[in-house]
Scaffold this motif. Structure first.
Motif, mmCIF file in Angstrom:
data_model
loop_
_atom_site.group_PDB
_atom_site.id
_atom_site.type_symbol
_atom_site.label_atom_id
_atom_site.label_comp_id
_atom_site.label_asym_id
_atom_site.label_seq_id
_atom_site.Cartn_x
_atom_site.Cartn_y
_atom_site.Cartn_z
ATOM 1 N N TYR A 1 0.826 -1.199 0.000
ATOM 2 C CA TYR A 1 0.000 0.000 0.000
ATOM 3 C C TYR A 1 0.862 1.251 0.000
ATOM 4 C CZ TYR A 1 -3.732 -3.162 1.510
ATOM 5 O OH TYR A 1 -4.650 -4.172 1.590
ATOM 6 N N CYS A 2 0.440 2.215 -0.777
ATOM 7 C CA CYS A 2 1.034 3.538 -0.792
ATOM 8 C C CYS A 2 0.246 4.421 0.176
ATOM 9 C CB CYS A 2 0.951 4.094 -2.216
ATOM 10 S SG CYS A 2 1.489 5.781 -2.429
ATOM 11 N N ALA A 3 0.940 5.318 0.870
ATOM 12 C CA ALA A 3 0.278 6.192 1.831
ATOM 13 C C ALA A 3 0.905 7.579 1.788
ATOM 14 C CB ALA A 3 0.384 5.615 3.243
ATOM 15 N N ALA A 4 0.111 8.578 2.178
ATOM 16 C CA ALA A 4 0.600 9.962 2.230
ATOM 17 C C ALA A 4 0.079 10.616 3.497
ATOM 18 C CB ALA A 4 0.143 10.742 1.006
ATOM 19 N N GLY A 5 0.919 11.449 4.096
ATOM 20 C CA GLY A 5 0.526 12.108 5.331
ATOM 21 C C GLY A 5 1.304 13.378 5.557
ATOM 22 N N GLY A 6 0.865 14.135 6.537
ATOM 23 C CA GLY A 6 1.468 15.437 6.774
ATOM 24 C C GLY A 6 2.864 15.381 7.367
ATOM 25 N N ARG A 7 3.204 14.265 8.006
ATOM 26 C CA ARG A 7 4.514 14.171 8.631
ATOM 27 C C ARG A 7 5.017 12.741 8.508
ATOM 28 N NH1 ARG A 7 4.821 16.297 14.671
ATOM 29 N NH2 ARG A 7 3.443 14.523 14.987
ATOM 30 N N ILE A 8 6.279 12.586 8.255
ATOM 31 C CA ILE A 8 6.827 11.260 8.040
ATOM 32 C C ILE A 8 6.713 10.433 9.312
ATOM 33 C CG2 ILE A 8 9.226 11.769 8.625
ATOM 34 C CD1 ILE A 8 9.923 10.092 6.067
ATOM 35 N N SER A 9 6.379 9.177 9.130
ATOM 36 C CA SER A 9 6.140 8.289 10.252
ATOM 37 C C SER A 9 6.312 6.853 9.799
ATOM 38 C CB SER A 9 4.723 8.510 10.787
ATOM 39 O OG SER A 9 4.378 7.533 11.754
ATOM 40 N N ASN A 10 6.559 5.962 10.744
ATOM 41 C CA ASN A 10 6.597 4.530 10.432
ATOM 42 C C ASN A 10 5.381 3.809 11.013
ATOM 43 O OD1 ASN A 10 7.218 4.567 13.112
ATOM 44 N ND2 ASN A 10 9.016 3.275 12.969
ATOM 45 N N THR A 11 4.351 4.571 11.328
ATOM 46 C CA THR A 11 3.123 3.975 11.864
ATOM 47 C C THR A 11 1.940 4.294 10.969
ATOM 48 O OG1 THR A 11 2.558 5.896 13.198
ATOM 49 C CG2 THR A 11 3.998 4.263 14.211
ATOM 50 N N ILE A 12 0.967 3.396 10.995
ATOM 51 C CA ILE A 12 -0.212 3.557 10.150
ATOM 52 C C ILE A 12 -0.946 4.849 10.460
ATOM 53 C CG2 ILE A 12 -2.479 2.579 9.626
ATOM 54 C CD1 ILE A 12 -1.273 -0.177 10.090
ATOM 55 N N VAL A 13 -1.032 5.184 11.733
ATOM 56 C CA VAL A 13 -1.814 6.364 12.128
ATOM 57 C C VAL A 13 -1.180 7.652 11.662
ATOM 58 C CG1 VAL A 13 -2.840 5.198 14.103
ATOM 59 C CG2 VAL A 13 -0.701 6.467 14.391
ATOM 60 N N GLY A 14 0.047 7.599 11.191
ATOM 61 C CA GLY A 14 0.712 8.805 10.724
ATOM 62 C C GLY A 14 0.295 9.240 9.331
ATOM 63 N N TYR A 15 -0.540 8.436 8.657
ATOM 64 C CA TYR A 15 -0.885 8.719 7.266
ATOM 65 C C TYR A 15 -2.395 8.849 7.083
ATOM 66 C CZ TYR A 15 3.966 7.794 6.569
ATOM 67 O OH TYR A 15 5.339 7.874 6.650
ATOM 68 N N ASP A 16 -2.758 9.866 6.311
ATOM 69 C CA ASP A 16 -4.165 10.198 6.126
ATOM 70 C C ASP A 16 -4.770 9.582 4.869
ATOM 71 O OD1 ASP A 16 -2.945 13.334 7.106
ATOM 72 O OD2 ASP A 16 -4.189 12.051 8.376
ATOM 73 N N TYR A 17 -3.938 9.293 3.887
ATOM 74 C CA TYR A 17 -4.436 8.839 2.592
ATOM 75 C C TYR A 17 -3.778 7.524 2.224
ATOM 76 C CZ TYR A 17 -5.882 13.698 2.474
ATOM 77 O OH TYR A 17 -6.431 14.905 2.792
ATOM 78 N N TRP A 18 -4.594 6.635 1.674
ATOM 79 C CA TRP A 18 -4.127 5.291 1.333
ATOM 80 C C TRP A 18 -4.632 4.883 -0.045
ATOM 81 C CZ3 TRP A 18 -1.026 2.378 4.578
ATOM 82 C CH2 TRP A 18 -0.841 2.896 5.865
ATOM 83 N N GLY A 19 -3.791 4.101 -0.736
ATOM 84 C CA GLY A 19 -4.234 3.493 -1.977
ATOM 85 C C GLY A 19 -4.950 2.178 -1.712
ATOM 86 N N GLN A 20 -5.351 1.514 -2.796
ATOM 87 C CA GLN A 20 -6.117 0.276 -2.663
ATOM 88 C C GLN A 20 -5.218 -0.951 -2.556
ATOM 89 O OE1 GLN A 20 -5.385 1.627 -5.506
ATOM 90 N NE2 GLN A 20 -4.676 -0.128 -6.713
ATOM 91 N N GLY A 21 -3.941 -0.789 -2.832
ATOM 92 C CA GLY A 21 -2.984 -1.876 -2.713
ATOM 93 C C GLY A 21 -2.713 -2.598 -4.017
ATOM 94 N N THR A 22 -1.530 -3.195 -4.096
ATOM 95 C CA THR A 22 -1.137 -4.003 -5.239
ATOM 96 C C THR A 22 -0.448 -5.269 -4.715
ATOM 97 O OG1 THR A 22 0.030 -3.978 -7.373
ATOM 98 C CG2 THR A 22 1.092 -2.815 -5.556
ATOM 99 N N GLN A 23 -0.794 -6.417 -5.295
ATOM 100 C CA GLN A 23 -0.308 -7.698 -4.797
ATOM 101 C C GLN A 23 1.088 -8.014 -5.327
ATOM 102 O OE1 GLN A 23 -1.888 -10.125 -2.658
ATOM 103 N NE2 GLN A 23 0.184 -10.996 -2.719
ATOM 104 N N VAL A 24 1.974 -8.357 -4.408
ATOM 105 C CA VAL A 24 3.309 -8.846 -4.758
ATOM 106 C C VAL A 24 3.426 -10.265 -4.218
ATOM 107 C CG1 VAL A 24 5.778 -8.596 -4.365
ATOM 108 C CG2 VAL A 24 4.367 -6.563 -4.769
ATOM 109 N N THR A 25 3.736 -11.201 -5.104
ATOM 110 C CA THR A 25 3.908 -12.587 -4.705
ATOM 111 C C THR A 25 5.286 -13.054 -5.144
ATOM 112 O OG1 THR A 25 1.532 -13.000 -4.961
ATOM 113 C CG2 THR A 25 2.982 -14.921 -4.855
ATOM 114 N N VAL A 26 6.056 -13.560 -4.183
ATOM 115 C CA VAL A 26 7.405 -14.030 -4.450
ATOM 116 C C VAL A 26 7.435 -15.539 -4.253
ATOM 117 C CG1 VAL A 26 9.846 -13.776 -3.914
ATOM 118 C CG2 VAL A 26 8.300 -11.834 -3.619
ATOM 119 N N SER A 27 7.733 -16.253 -5.321
ATOM 120 C CA SER A 27 7.764 -17.714 -5.257
ATOM 121 C C SER A 27 9.173 -18.194 -4.946
ATOM 122 C CB SER A 27 7.283 -18.300 -6.575
ATOM 123 O OG SER A 27 8.155 -17.933 -7.627
ATOM 124 N N SER A 28 9.240 -19.309 -4.239
ATOM 125 C CA SER A 28 10.557 -19.848 -3.850
ATOM 126 C C SER A 28 11.089 -20.818 -4.889
ATOM 127 C CB SER A 28 10.426 -20.563 -2.504
ATOM 128 O OG SER A 28 9.449 -21.571 -2.577
#
Length: 122
Positions: A95-122
């Motif tokens: 997920y991509c996110a944007a917020g008013g101040r840089i943070s490593n927590t979810i609550v630090g961001y106000d806007y979110w995308g819908q997500g994109t799936q990444v699958t890594v096979s072994s």
């Protein structure tokens, strides 16, 4: 208001690379800190990487340090995540996110995308 749309997710073999993109709309996007989070099945959403609105500072989770690179292009209203040396444990919805101040927590961001799936096979 900011809308975010991620792209670039795919199925890739371990050791491979992917580049995720996040396109933003909204004229104030250039003033927001941006980040990437990910969520694997059955797990909580976790921080991956973040970048300040100026691009002057970048931050990474320990699990991706040295393998992933976050970058941005304000002229294109975009933020990117280059992922190298991918591992099966990197499999998640990213997920991509944007917020008013840089943070490593979810609550630090106000806007979110819908997500994109990444699958890594072994």
């Amino acid at each position: 208001q900011v809308q975010l749309v991620e792209s670039g997710g795919s199925l890739v073999q371990a050791g491979g690379s992917l580049r995720l993109s996040c396109a933003a709309s909204g004229r104030t996007f250039s003033r927001y800190a941006r980040a990437w989070f990910r969520q694997a099945p059955g797990k909580e959403r976790e921080f991956v990487a973040a970048i300040t609105w100026s691009g002057g500072g970048t931050y990474y989770a320990d699990s991706v340090e040295g393998r992933f690179t976050i970058s941005m292009d304000n002229a294109k209203n975009a933020v990117y995540l280059q992922m190298n040396s991918l591992k099966p444990e990197d499999t998640a919805v990213y997920y991509c996110a944007a917020g008013g101040r840089i943070s490593n927590t979810i609550v630090g961001y106000d806007y979110w995308g819908q997500g994109t799936q990444v699958t890594v096979s072994s």
